[in-house]
Write a protein that holds these residues in place. Structure first.
Motif, PDB file in Angstrom:
ATOM      1  N   SER A  95     -34.022  -2.173 -36.248  1.00 19.11           N
ATOM      2  CA  SER A  95     -34.803  -2.788 -37.305  1.00 19.11           C
ATOM      3  C   SER A  95     -35.917  -3.649 -36.766  1.00 19.11           C
ATOM      4  CB  SER A  95     -33.881  -3.645 -38.172  1.00 19.11           C
ATOM      5  OG  SER A  95     -34.643  -4.404 -39.073  1.00 19.11           O
ATOM      6  N   PRO A  96     -37.084  -3.628 -37.427  1.00  9.63           N
ATOM      7  CA  PRO A  96     -38.149  -4.536 -37.035  1.00  9.63           C
ATOM      8  C   PRO A  96     -37.884  -5.962 -37.457  1.00  9.63           C
ATOM      9  CG  PRO A  96     -38.835  -3.256 -38.921  1.00  9.63           C
ATOM     10  CD  PRO A  96     -37.500  -2.700 -38.484  1.00  9.63           C
ATOM     11  N   ARG A  97     -36.753  -6.197 -38.089  1.00  9.41           N
ATOM     12  CA  ARG A  97     -36.459  -7.547 -38.538  1.00  9.41           C
ATOM     13  C   ARG A  97     -36.307  -8.492 -37.363  1.00  9.41           C
ATOM     14  NH1 ARG A  97     -31.925  -7.578 -43.148  1.00  9.41           N
ATOM     15  NH2 ARG A  97     -32.399  -9.777 -42.953  1.00  9.41           N
ATOM     16  N   GLN A  98     -35.670  -8.034 -36.297  1.00  9.09           N
ATOM     17  CA  GLN A  98     -35.470  -8.892 -35.144  1.00  9.09           C
ATOM     18  C   GLN A  98     -35.892  -8.157 -33.895  1.00  9.09           C
ATOM     19  OE1 GLN A  98     -32.571 -11.613 -35.339  1.00  9.09           O
ATOM     20  NE2 GLN A  98     -32.737 -12.316 -33.258  1.00  9.09           N
ATOM     21  N   HIS A  99     -37.106  -8.413 -33.476  1.00  9.64           N
ATOM     22  CA  HIS A  99     -37.669  -7.728 -32.320  1.00  9.64           C
ATOM     23  C   HIS A  99     -37.316  -8.513 -31.071  1.00  9.64           C
ATOM     24  CE1 HIS A  99     -40.470  -5.672 -29.763  1.00  9.64           C
ATOM     25  NE2 HIS A  99     -41.156  -6.776 -29.539  1.00  9.64           N
ATOM     26  N   TYR A 169     -41.127   0.740 -21.104  1.00 12.34           N
ATOM     27  CA  TYR A 169     -41.418   1.455 -22.345  1.00 12.34           C
ATOM     28  C   TYR A 169     -41.274   0.454 -23.482  1.00 12.34           C
ATOM     29  CZ  TYR A 169     -41.705   4.984 -25.971  1.00 12.34           C
ATOM     30  OH  TYR A 169     -42.116   5.706 -27.055  1.00 12.34           O
ATOM     31  N   PRO A 170     -42.242   0.387 -24.398  1.00  9.19           N
ATOM     32  CA  PRO A 170     -42.187  -0.628 -25.461  1.00  9.19           C
ATOM     33  C   PRO A 170     -40.980  -0.436 -26.362  1.00  9.19           C
ATOM     34  CG  PRO A 170     -43.912   0.999 -25.912  1.00  9.19           C
ATOM     35  CD  PRO A 170     -43.440   1.248 -24.516  1.00  9.19           C
ATOM     36  N   ASP A 171     -40.507  -1.553 -26.892  1.00 10.45           N
ATOM     37  CA  ASP A 171     -39.372  -1.541 -27.813  1.00 10.45           C
ATOM     38  C   ASP A 171     -39.674  -0.639 -29.005  1.00 10.45           C
ATOM     39  OD1 ASP A 171     -36.852  -3.475 -28.566  1.00 10.45           O
ATOM     40  OD2 ASP A 171     -37.982  -2.857 -30.341  1.00 10.45           O
ATOM     41  N   ARG A 172     -38.681   0.104 -29.450  1.00 13.36           N
ATOM     42  CA  ARG A 172     -38.912   1.078 -30.533  1.00 13.36           C
ATOM     43  C   ARG A 172     -39.393   0.415 -31.813  1.00 13.36           C
ATOM     44  NH1 ARG A 172     -35.805   5.717 -31.057  1.00 13.36           N
ATOM     45  NH2 ARG A 172     -37.468   6.255 -32.471  1.00 13.36           N
ATOM     46  N   SER A 173     -38.826  -0.740 -32.146  1.00 12.03           N
ATOM     47  CA  SER A 173     -39.250  -1.416 -33.371  1.00 12.03           C
ATOM     48  C   SER A 173     -40.696  -1.897 -33.251  1.00 12.03           C
ATOM     49  CB  SER A 173     -38.327  -2.584 -33.699  1.00 12.03           C
ATOM     50  OG  SER A 173     -38.393  -3.566 -32.698  1.00 12.03           O
ATOM     51  N   TYR A 174     -41.092  -2.290 -32.046  1.00  9.69           N
ATOM     52  CA  TYR A 174     -42.478  -2.702 -31.829  1.00  9.69           C
ATOM     53  C   TYR A 174     -43.417  -1.510 -32.023  1.00  9.69           C
ATOM     54  CZ  TYR A 174     -46.786  -4.191 -29.613  1.00  9.69           C
ATOM     55  OH  TYR A 174     -48.109  -4.465 -29.377  1.00  9.69           O
ATOM     56  N   VAL A 175     -43.040  -0.366 -31.489  1.00  9.63           N
ATOM     57  CA  VAL A 175     -43.866   0.836 -31.630  1.00  9.63           C
ATOM     58  C   VAL A 175     -44.100   1.149 -33.099  1.00  9.63           C
ATOM     59  CG1 VAL A 175     -43.977   3.330 -31.219  1.00  9.63           C
ATOM     60  CG2 VAL A 175     -43.155   1.807 -29.407  1.00  9.63           C
ATOM     61  N   PHE A 176     -43.024   1.176 -33.879  1.00 12.56           N
ATOM     62  CA  PHE A 176     -43.160   1.492 -35.300  1.00 12.56           C
ATOM     63  C   PHE A 176     -44.018   0.451 -36.015  1.00 12.56           C
ATOM     64  CE2 PHE A 176     -41.642   0.791 -39.666  1.00 12.56           C
ATOM     65  CZ  PHE A 176     -41.931   2.013 -40.217  1.00 12.56           C
ATOM     66  N   THR A 177     -43.741  -0.823 -35.754  1.00 13.50           N
ATOM     67  CA  THR A 177     -44.441  -1.897 -36.455  1.00 13.50           C
ATOM     68  C   THR A 177     -45.929  -1.887 -36.159  1.00 13.50           C
ATOM     69  OG1 THR A 177     -42.445  -3.273 -36.425  1.00 13.50           O
ATOM     70  CG2 THR A 177     -44.536  -4.398 -36.781  1.00 13.50           C
ATOM     71  N   PHE A 178     -46.287  -1.742 -34.883  1.00 19.55           N
ATOM     72  CA  PHE A 178     -47.704  -1.801 -34.529  1.00 19.55           C
ATOM     73  C   PHE A 178     -48.443  -0.537 -34.963  1.00 19.55           C
ATOM     74  CE2 PHE A 178     -51.235  -1.836 -31.286  1.00 19.55           C
ATOM     75  CZ  PHE A 178     -51.929  -2.871 -31.905  1.00 19.55           C
ATOM     76  N   LEU A 179     -47.820   0.630 -34.823  1.00 19.66           N
ATOM     77  CA  LEU A 179     -48.478   1.853 -35.283  1.00 19.66           C
ATOM     78  C   LEU A 179     -48.685   1.825 -36.793  1.00 19.66           C
ATOM     79  CD1 LEU A 179     -46.763   4.701 -33.206  1.00 19.66           C
ATOM     80  CD2 LEU A 179     -48.999   3.639 -32.831  1.00 19.66           C
ATOM     81  N   LEU A 513     -46.613  -8.576 -39.795  1.00 19.00           N
ATOM     82  CA  LEU A 513     -46.435  -7.160 -39.493  1.00 19.00           C
ATOM     83  C   LEU A 513     -44.966  -6.782 -39.445  1.00 19.00           C
ATOM     84  CD1 LEU A 513     -49.443  -7.431 -39.006  1.00 19.00           C
ATOM     85  CD2 LEU A 513     -49.185  -6.151 -36.874  1.00 19.00           C
ATOM     86  N   TRP A 514     -44.114  -7.713 -38.943  1.00 20.23           N
ATOM     87  CA  TRP A 514     -42.668  -7.441 -38.950  1.00 20.23           C
ATOM     88  C   TRP A 514     -42.164  -7.247 -40.382  1.00 20.23           C
ATOM     89  CZ3 TRP A 514     -41.365  -5.660 -34.682  1.00 20.23           C
ATOM     90  CH2 TRP A 514     -41.500  -6.294 -33.447  1.00 20.23           C
ATOM     91  N   GLU A 515     -42.609  -8.120 -41.282  1.00 17.39           N
ATOM     92  CA  GLU A 515     -42.135  -8.049 -42.668  1.00 17.39           C
ATOM     93  C   GLU A 515     -42.615  -6.778 -43.357  1.00 17.39           C
ATOM     94  OE1 GLU A 515     -39.931  -9.976 -44.272  1.00 17.39           O
ATOM     95  OE2 GLU A 515     -39.644 -10.866 -42.300  1.00 17.39           O
ATOM     96  N   LEU A 516     -43.852  -6.386 -43.108  1.00 15.27           N
ATOM     97  CA  LEU A 516     -44.348  -5.125 -43.668  1.00 15.27           C
ATOM     98  C   LEU A 516     -43.515  -3.952 -43.168  1.00 15.27           C
ATOM     99  CD1 LEU A 516     -48.224  -5.643 -43.350  1.00 15.27           C
ATOM    100  CD2 LEU A 516     -46.914  -5.516 -45.480  1.00 15.27           C
TER     101      LEU A 516
END
Length: 587
Positions: A95-99, A169-179, A513-516
């Motif tokens: 989850s992007p809730r807690q990166h 390799y970037p954290d998966r939640s970071y990848v999703f959130t930033f993309l 961005l995390w909340e979105l």
């Protein structure tokens, strides 16, 4: 008149919902009745020229892992744990809730002397830490963390943070959130170009052979990143420049690593298949829209138009109709790209708008889904206003109340709200003689569940219950959660409007961005469910193609069903008749 006062009681299938507005609410157990397993249809019963629902659904996955693996439970991963041993089989996303990218760990990352290298190295020596009680705020270069969670950074630092290296390799939640949200600040094509350029440049040493070896080592992780991008945001690649950049990287990868080159080819094939399915879907929906724009028989001969088929002649079982509505909802949800939520309000942010990207933003699938809600509301109102006899109108009202209840039981809140909206339209609400023949107890309960007061608190309670049931589901049917879509869009819109995208120091507000990402990732979980019910070709065809009245036609049909009660309504009927007759004569 339809009832407006919430009914205090409960019908049996909603027994575990609390109608009180309790701030200390505990998530309920499954509030729905268990309808048993339903056998899923194995073959299409439509052809492509009739409707879009026979298209093979390439339900989105997240790098080969089902989207429902984007768990909403809080978990923490170290940077090293996010690097897959199999570079083309991505790790479980969280989850992007807690990166927890644990930025200090990036001191292990090997960087070159390229122009961007100073952004990639976050050494502990350069860190600034501040202690607030038990919480620690730390800055590493141009990236700020609070309690080990990224809260803000410069755009350049965020781009660099996305670039993989041999041992990072970037954290998966970071990848999703930033993309997902980077498109607020720059075009996806610009981001992809810069990421690929940095990934290649960081391996340059001046020795051609050494460069080839070093790029061969980082190629698997670059392919992994591009796979996540194409699987989660495939619609970005409808831009020819994105496909051209992807093709260029395929040629570049081919010179360094044959295994990665094959993985790139497979990824590209999956992407083309997904985009092809999207194109077929959009064409089919457009064709259906043309058919659906036809109007019912002229209101000058309402008794003749009454001979037209009505919903009860097509389906008289509320549960079956609710199942077919759920098919349409899930089919159309499956084609909405997560980035469309961000692009709906991208124009509100002045950043980068001069480049013209957001003026051409693609939100067509989201808009198509909203239009479906409106169509269903008008279909309900049309079906009620069309019959000549009061008894038949009352029967149709009761039927749609039962359909709405079944939608609630299934977890299809969007169809539920569309039906309630249609029944509360003024042309339907004014039919007092008709409503006097209807038992409105169940309708009062349903209205109470979708009551907009207190920011739809009752609905949000029901949605939490449906979500909990989905998380512990023992069958595919129990996994179904279809939210009231307009409210979901509203929530995301106000989240964007209520928080600044940039901080006073020029940093990107990554907490926003995390909340979105949290809200959109929950939608992805709901979207990937495949409807388990059997399809009924005739019912589906009726729901998506049968002609419906426009608003003025609905009012006139209502006056034809039950005459005007005062001078204002008489004047309105006279004006509507004149206007519609003039329109028919012109056409």
């Amino acid at each position: 008149m339809p009832p407006t006062t919430p009914y205090a009681g409960k019908f049996s299938t909603c027994g575990l919902y609390s109608s009180s507005n309790n701030n200390n609410y505990q998530q309920p157990h499954s509030p729905y009745r268990h309808c048993g397993s339903v056998k899923s249809t194995k073959e299409s019963i439509y052809n492509a020229t009739e409707n879009p629902y026979d298209i093979p659904h390439t339900h989105s996955t997240y790098c080969g892992v089902a989207v429902d693996s984007l768990s909403l439970k809080e978990r923490q991963y170290s940077v090293r744990s996010t690097v897959s041993d199999k570079p083309h089989s991505c790790t479980q996303p969280h989850s992007p809730r807690q990166h927890n990218t644990t930025c200090p760990a990036r001191v292990h990352r090997q960087t070159s002397t390229s122009s961007g290298s100073e952004l990639s190295c976050r050494s502990n020596a350069g860190a600034k830490n501040r202690l607030y009680g038990r919480a620690i705020t730390a800055s590493y270069g141009e990236m700020c963390y609070h309690d080990n969670s990224l809260v803000s950074a410069s755009l350049e630092a965020l781009i660099q943070h996305l670039v993989p290296t041999v041992d990072y390799y970037p954290d998966r939640s970071y990848v999703f959130t930033f993309l997902l949200s980077s498109r607020l600040f720059l075009h996806p094509y610009e981001l992809m170009t810069r990421v690929c350029h940095l990934c290649v440049e960081q391996q340059r040493s001046g020795d051609a052979l050494l460069d080839k070896i070093r790029f061969g080592e980082v190629a698997p992780k670059l392919v992994q990143l591009l796979t996540e991008w194409t699987e989660t945001f495939p619609y970005d690649f409808r831009d020819e420049r994105m496909m051209r950049c992807l093709k260029d990287m395929t040629h570049h990868v081919a010179r360094g690593d044959e295994y990665s080159w094959r993985a790139m080819q497979q990824m590209t094939q999956r992407l083309i298949k997904r985009l092809s399915a999207l194109g077929q879907y959009e064409e089919a929906v457009a064709a259906l829209s043309v058919v659906a724009t036809e109007r019912p028989a002229s209101l000058k001969s309402k008794r003749e138009s009454a001979l037209r088929s009505d919903v009860l002649s097509v389906c008289d079982d509320p549960f079956v109709l609710a199942q077919q509505l759920t098919h349409i909802e899930l089919d159309r949800l499956s084609f909405i790209g997560p980035e469309e939520f961000i692009q709906t309000f991208a124009l509100k942010d002045p950043l980068e708008n001069h480049k013209g990207f957001f003026r051409k933003r693609k939100t067509s699938n989201l808009e198509t889904y909203v239009n479906w809600f409106n169509r269903l509301s008008y279909l309900v109102a049309t079906e009620i206003c069309m019959p000549v006899k009061k008894k038949q109108r009352a029967r149709i009202i009761e039927f749609f109340i039962d359909v709405a209840q079944e939608c609630f039981n299934i977890g299809n809140f969007n169809s539920l709200m569309a039906i309630i909206t249609g029944m509360n339209m003024s042309p339907v609400a004014r039919l007092k003689k008709t409503w006097s023949k209807v038992n409105t107890d169940k309708f009062e309960i349903l209205e109470h569940q979708m009551d907009p007061s207190s920011n739809f608190s009752n609905y949000r309670t029901a949605l939490r219950g449906a979500t909990q049931r989905s998380e512990t589901a023992h069958s595919v049917q129990e996994k179904i959660v279809i939210p009231f879509f307009s409210l979901l869009i509203k929530d995301i819109y106000f989240l964007n409007e209520g928080c600044a995208s940039r901080l006073p120091n020029g940093h990107i507000n990554f907490e926003k961005l995390w909340e979105l990402a949290k809200q959109v990732s929950e939608f992805l979980v709901w979207r990937q469910v495949i409807c388990p019910f059997d399809r009924d070709r005739r019912i589906l065809q009726y729901l998506v193609t049968t002609p419906i009245f426009a608003e003025d036609e609905l009012h006139l049909a209502s006056y034809e069903s039950e005459g005007p009660e005062n001078n204002m309504e008489k004047d309105s009927r006279r004006s509507l008749r004149s206007s519609l007759l003039h329109r028919e004569n012109r056409s």
